[in-house]
Motif scaffolding. Sequence first.
Motif, mmCIF file in Angstrom:
data_model
loop_
_atom_site.group_PDB
_atom_site.id
_atom_site.type_symbol
_atom_site.label_atom_id
_atom_site.label_comp_id
_atom_site.label_asym_id
_atom_site.label_seq_id
_atom_site.Cartn_x
_atom_site.Cartn_y
_atom_site.Cartn_z
ATOM 1 N N GLU A 122 1.911 -0.873 -0.835
ATOM 2 C CA GLU A 122 0.686 -1.462 -1.380
ATOM 3 C C GLU A 122 -0.491 -1.289 -0.401
ATOM 4 O O GLU A 122 -1.604 -0.938 -0.795
ATOM 5 N N ARG A 125 -1.544 2.342 -0.285
ATOM 6 C CA ARG A 125 -2.337 2.670 -1.480
ATOM 7 C C ARG A 125 -3.768 2.153 -1.338
ATOM 8 O O ARG A 125 -4.732 2.828 -1.725
ATOM 9 N N GLU A 126 -3.897 0.943 -0.781
ATOM 10 C CA GLU A 126 -5.223 0.364 -0.560
ATOM 11 C C GLU A 126 -6.084 1.270 0.318
ATOM 12 O O GLU A 126 -7.273 1.443 0.089
ATOM 13 N N LYS A 147 6.491 -3.709 -7.297
ATOM 14 C CA LYS A 147 5.404 -3.399 -6.367
ATOM 15 C C LYS A 147 5.543 -1.983 -5.816
ATOM 16 O O LYS A 147 4.559 -1.269 -5.626
ATOM 17 N N ARG A 148 6.764 -1.555 -5.588
ATOM 18 C CA ARG A 148 6.979 -0.187 -5.084
ATOM 19 C C ARG A 148 6.638 0.843 -6.161
ATOM 20 O O ARG A 148 6.004 1.851 -5.888
ATOM 21 N N ASP A 150 4.625 0.433 -8.601
ATOM 22 C CA ASP A 150 3.182 0.388 -8.882
ATOM 23 C C ASP A 150 2.358 1.164 -7.853
ATOM 24 O O ASP A 150 1.262 1.622 -8.152
ATOM 25 N N ASN A 151 2.867 1.265 -6.629
ATOM 26 C CA ASN A 151 2.041 1.813 -5.557
ATOM 27 C C ASN A 151 2.441 3.192 -5.056
ATOM 28 O O ASN A 151 1.737 3.781 -4.251
#
Length: 487
Positions: A122, A125-126, A147-148, A150-151
């Motif tokens: 995450e 990715r940011e 979360k994994r 998604d990122n």
Amino acid sequence: MKAFVASIATETNTFSPVYTDMSSFRASLYAPPGQHPETPTLCSAPFIAARRRFAELGWELVEGTAAWAEPGGLVNRRTYEHLRDEVLEQLRAAMPVDGVLLGLHGAMVANGYDDCEGDILERVREIVGPDVTVAAELDPHSHLTQKRLDNADLLIAFKEFPHTDFLDRAEELVELAVRHMRGEIKPAMSAFDCRMIEVLPTSIDPMRSFLERVRRIEADNLNVLSISVIHGFMAGDVPDMGTRVLVITDDAGTLGDAIARKLGMELFSFRGRARPPYRGPADAVARAKASPERPVVLADVWDNPGGGVAGDATLILRELVAQGVTDAAVGTIWDPVAVQLCVAAGEGAHIRLRFGGKTDEKAGYPYDAWVTVKRVVRDAHQSFGESRVPLGDAVWIAMDQGIDVILNSVRSQSFSPDLFSNLGIDPMDRHILLIKSTNHFHEAFARISNEIIYVDAGAPYPSDPRTTKYRKLRRDIWPIVENPHGN
Ligand SMILES: [Zn+2]
């Protein structure tokens, strides 16, 4: 094109009393930028694969830190944040990049972070934004969280257990990342929750043939880029613990969902019949004694430091002594204090020694015996495929009862017979070899032994999910629940 590569990895047994801090990483692998060795380690293989491929392409590769700690208990919060922030800072300094390649494990849990890899992805990715390729290699003994998914654009786990294909999967990851960076593919990840936890060795059926079918689907279907099976890790008390199938398609999510579901339900049908037969200590030792084979390998599957426990259990050693076994060698028992005492006594000394059994009440009592210090080796090691695994300072002691034992000071499971020969013990010259490993030992030890017996001493690893006291795992999964899919 330009990419950044880094690796932060360990496997966390949240029930283990052997906590993990910076010294645990330094003891196994801590390589700041530019210092990663030429040989890959289990979770840092993307470094090696990317170096080779990027050199061919003439692309730029910026190397960050690689850190690996032997599986253990909860990771110290400051250690995790320190390593994470070190890598994120390196990434910021390398910007702009077209891709980020990560060697993760996937079952790292730190104090305050149930999903370290999701947190890392995450934050990566940011920093890089939505259009940069983010790809990570995982160990199948991991947890797959939303979360994994998604990122990351690409997540690929080793297919084999034993993990003989970690470099092959790293090459596959790098190749797909290269195609994504060039804009040739649009990866879509489909995951299916099998709602079970099981030990799934791929050296035997049903997993052997299952993987052949998986490879056929990958080869036959152009839209399928990669298929991974996340076996799960039952010693990690986190909400997403369990087996999952992950299918990556080229922009064909509906097809991916269908394949993931079909393969996932097939995996679910393997529950309770995927492992080789495990025998209790008394039965296993009696069989080994009676066997005409030489050497016979006894694998202590539940005191496997590769699963995060200490590796200092004495339960099966006691059974060897109780049954009067003399022609045996044990590799290894972790006991840095006993190693220190033996080093001080020196080679040739005959001493009274207390060793093993120090960290977990379920792993048996310390052993008290008269022993001869046969050999002292500083910074001992063993092999695992192409990689060199440290054992720390180690000693070969010969118990007066006639059993040889290797004591090590850096925890490691038993990967290869050279752990014995490197200490001066000829593994071919003993009737029984007692080692500590669930399955990674298999390939190397099968080369020297026709009889391998898996021994279930029941502890100290939390080996039965029905009795393990999970607090964060709340989903219905087999074997805690008989019919988690409700049919
Ligand atoms: Zn694994």
